[in-house]
Design an enzyme around this catalytic site. Structure first.
Site, PDB file in Angstrom:
ATOM      1  N   LYS A 149      -8.169 -10.115   5.743  1.00 26.07           N
ATOM      2  CA  LYS A 149      -8.637  -9.267   4.661  1.00 26.07           C
ATOM      3  C   LYS A 149      -8.022  -9.637   3.305  1.00 26.07           C
ATOM      4  O   LYS A 149      -8.473  -9.148   2.278  1.00 26.07           O
ATOM      5  CB  LYS A 149      -8.416  -7.802   4.999  1.00 26.07           C
ATOM      6  CG  LYS A 149      -9.073  -7.348   6.289  1.00 26.07           C
ATOM      7  CD  LYS A 149     -10.589  -7.515   6.344  1.00 26.07           C
ATOM      8  CE  LYS A 149     -11.321  -6.768   5.294  1.00 26.07           C
ATOM      9  NZ  LYS A 149     -12.675  -6.329   5.733  1.00 26.07           N
TER      10      LYS A 149
HETATM   11  N1  PMP Z   1      -9.921  -7.559  12.224  1.00 29.41           N
HETATM   12  C1  PMP Z   1      -9.051  -6.804  11.526  1.00 29.41           C
HETATM   13  C2  PMP Z   1      -7.650  -6.704  12.037  1.00 29.41           C
HETATM   14  C3  PMP Z   1      -9.467  -6.122  10.376  1.00 29.41           C
HETATM   15  O1  PMP Z   1      -8.584  -5.375   9.675  1.00 29.41           O
HETATM   16  C4  PMP Z   1     -10.805  -6.228   9.968  1.00 29.41           C
HETATM   17  C5  PMP Z   1     -11.323  -5.527   8.735  1.00 29.41           C
HETATM   18  N2  PMP Z   1     -11.149  -4.159   8.668  1.00 29.41           N
HETATM   19  C6  PMP Z   1     -11.684  -7.001  10.735  1.00 29.41           C
HETATM   20  C7  PMP Z   1     -11.195  -7.674  11.841  1.00 29.41           C
HETATM   21  C8  PMP Z   1     -13.155  -7.084  10.415  1.00 29.41           C
HETATM   22  O2  PMP Z   1     -13.476  -7.889   9.338  1.00 29.41           O
HETATM   23  P1  PMP Z   1     -14.749  -7.575   8.440  1.00 29.41           P
HETATM   24  O3  PMP Z   1     -14.432  -6.340   7.640  1.00 29.41           O
HETATM   25  O4  PMP Z   1     -14.914  -8.781   7.594  1.00 29.41           O
HETATM   26  O5  PMP Z   1     -15.916  -7.330   9.331  1.00 29.41           O
END
Ligand code: PMP
Length: 338
Positions: free
Chosen positions: A44
């Site tokens: 992120k």
């Molecule tokens: N894995 C973790 C540990 C996250 O914090 C997040 C985002 N909240 C994601 C995966 C998912 O990524 P995205 O928001 O790009 O779908």
């Protein structure tokens, strides 16, 4: 010489790892982008940087301004750290169900953290609505003083992955990618990387590994936003189609139970030394399912999104795991007797 002048320039450019056990198990090359090596400890950081640069360019975020966001934690950590390095304050709204380690990391990063009850998105008290309203109040008092990052529906998130993470994967794998799989929270990672890879080779299969309790796998497979069960994973899964997820080019989707994903991340730590969080376990389970679908000899890429230490008290706590009906490996029981 290669010197990074600031934190922003150290985001991304993460290594692509070959996962030995998963590759042996499937006869495929299972590769994973080590996103937990970003400066703020998660994928992120990329989202935070992409959103922030876009807002600086558009003039929405002004010098010395306040960043406001609703987040499960990692985006907030990225925004707070990158924000600090570029002269901004951060106010972060977060559901009170998230790990203590992430809340502490946010406070240490200098963010003002406001914990709010975890309620469904349609409830006006949902953390995203409260964050948006707070930015609105700040701007009503002092015009242009605050910027709502809006990671779920601001497609600068997806675009940043399409322009950075996706091309990095393609180059590091030498253009040999048959499939990509990951979970979706905002959907920015899946949609952005999916679009980048499909643009380079339309035959690349893009798959969603969805945690139990999320509605997205049913949405892809049956066109119905229907959630069943639950998961201890954080930051992934959704009850709605966000603007970042909307145009994701997804070919396949599975709902992954914790009983499948958590043992994989325990094994990854114990046998290969990579300590990753719950969403990475869901991604790894998805990579193994996609490898089985495509058959031996293929190259599958996934994401290790953040570090396991961010969830120490859950993922590596035998009593917590047992309570959730998740198998506890012998070595973990021995590490924490009683
Ligand atoms: N894995 C973790 C540990 C996250 O914090 C997040 C985002 N909240 C994601 C995966 C998912 O990524 P995205 O928001 O790009 O779908």
């Amino acid at each position: 010489m290669s010197i990074h002048p600031d934190l922003s320039s150290a985001v991304g450019g993460t290594p692509l790892l070959r996962l030995r056990h998963a590759s042996r198990l499937t006869g495929c090359d299972i590769l994973a982008k080590a996103e937990f090596l970003n400066p703020g400890g998660s994928i992120k950081d990329r989202t935070a940087l992409g959103l922030l640069l876009d807002a600086e360019r558009s003039g929405e975020l002004r010098r010395g301004g306040t960043i406001v966001e609703g987040t499960a934690g990692n985006t907030g950590i990225g925004l707070a750290l990158i924000g600090a390095s570029r002269g901004y304050q951060s106010v972060i709204f977060m559901p009170d169900t998230q790990s203590r380690e992430k809340i502490d990391a946010l406070r240490v990063a200098g963010a003002e953290v406001r914990l709010v009850p975890a309620v469904p998105f349609k409830d006006p008290r949902h953390y995203v609505h409260i964050a948006r309203a707070h930015a609105g109040q700040l701007n009503a008092t002092a015009a242009g003083s605050a910027w709502f990052a809006n990671q779920f529906d601001n497609t600068a998130n997806r675009d940043w992955h399409e322009n950075t993470t996706g091309p990095e994967i393609w180059a590091q794998a030498g253009g040999k990618v048959d499939g990509f799989v990951c979970a979706a929270g905002t959907g920015g990672t899946l949609a952005g990387i999916g679009r980048a890879l499909k643009a380079r080779n339309p035959a690349v299969k893009i798959a969603l590994s969805d945690p139990a309790g999320s509605a997205l796998a049913n949405y892809i497979n049956r066109g119905e936003l229907l959630a069943e069960g639950g998961s201890i994973s954080e930051g992934i899964g959704s009850s709605r189609v966000t603007e970042n997820f909307r145009d994701a080019p997804v070919d396949l989707a599975w709902s992954i139970p914790d009983q499948e994903s958590v043992p994989l991340l325990h094994q990854l730590l114990h046998e290969e030394g990579w300590c990753v969080g719950g969403s990475s376990g869901v991604n790894l389970a998805g990579a193994i399912r996609l490898a089985r679908e495509l058959g031996p000899g293929h190259t599958i890429v996934t994401i290790l999104a953040d570090a396991g230490t961010r969830y120490q008290a859950k993922l590596f706590n035998p009593a917590f795991l047992r309570d959730k009906g998740i198998p506890v490996p012998e070595w973990l029981d021995q590490a924490f007797p009683g």
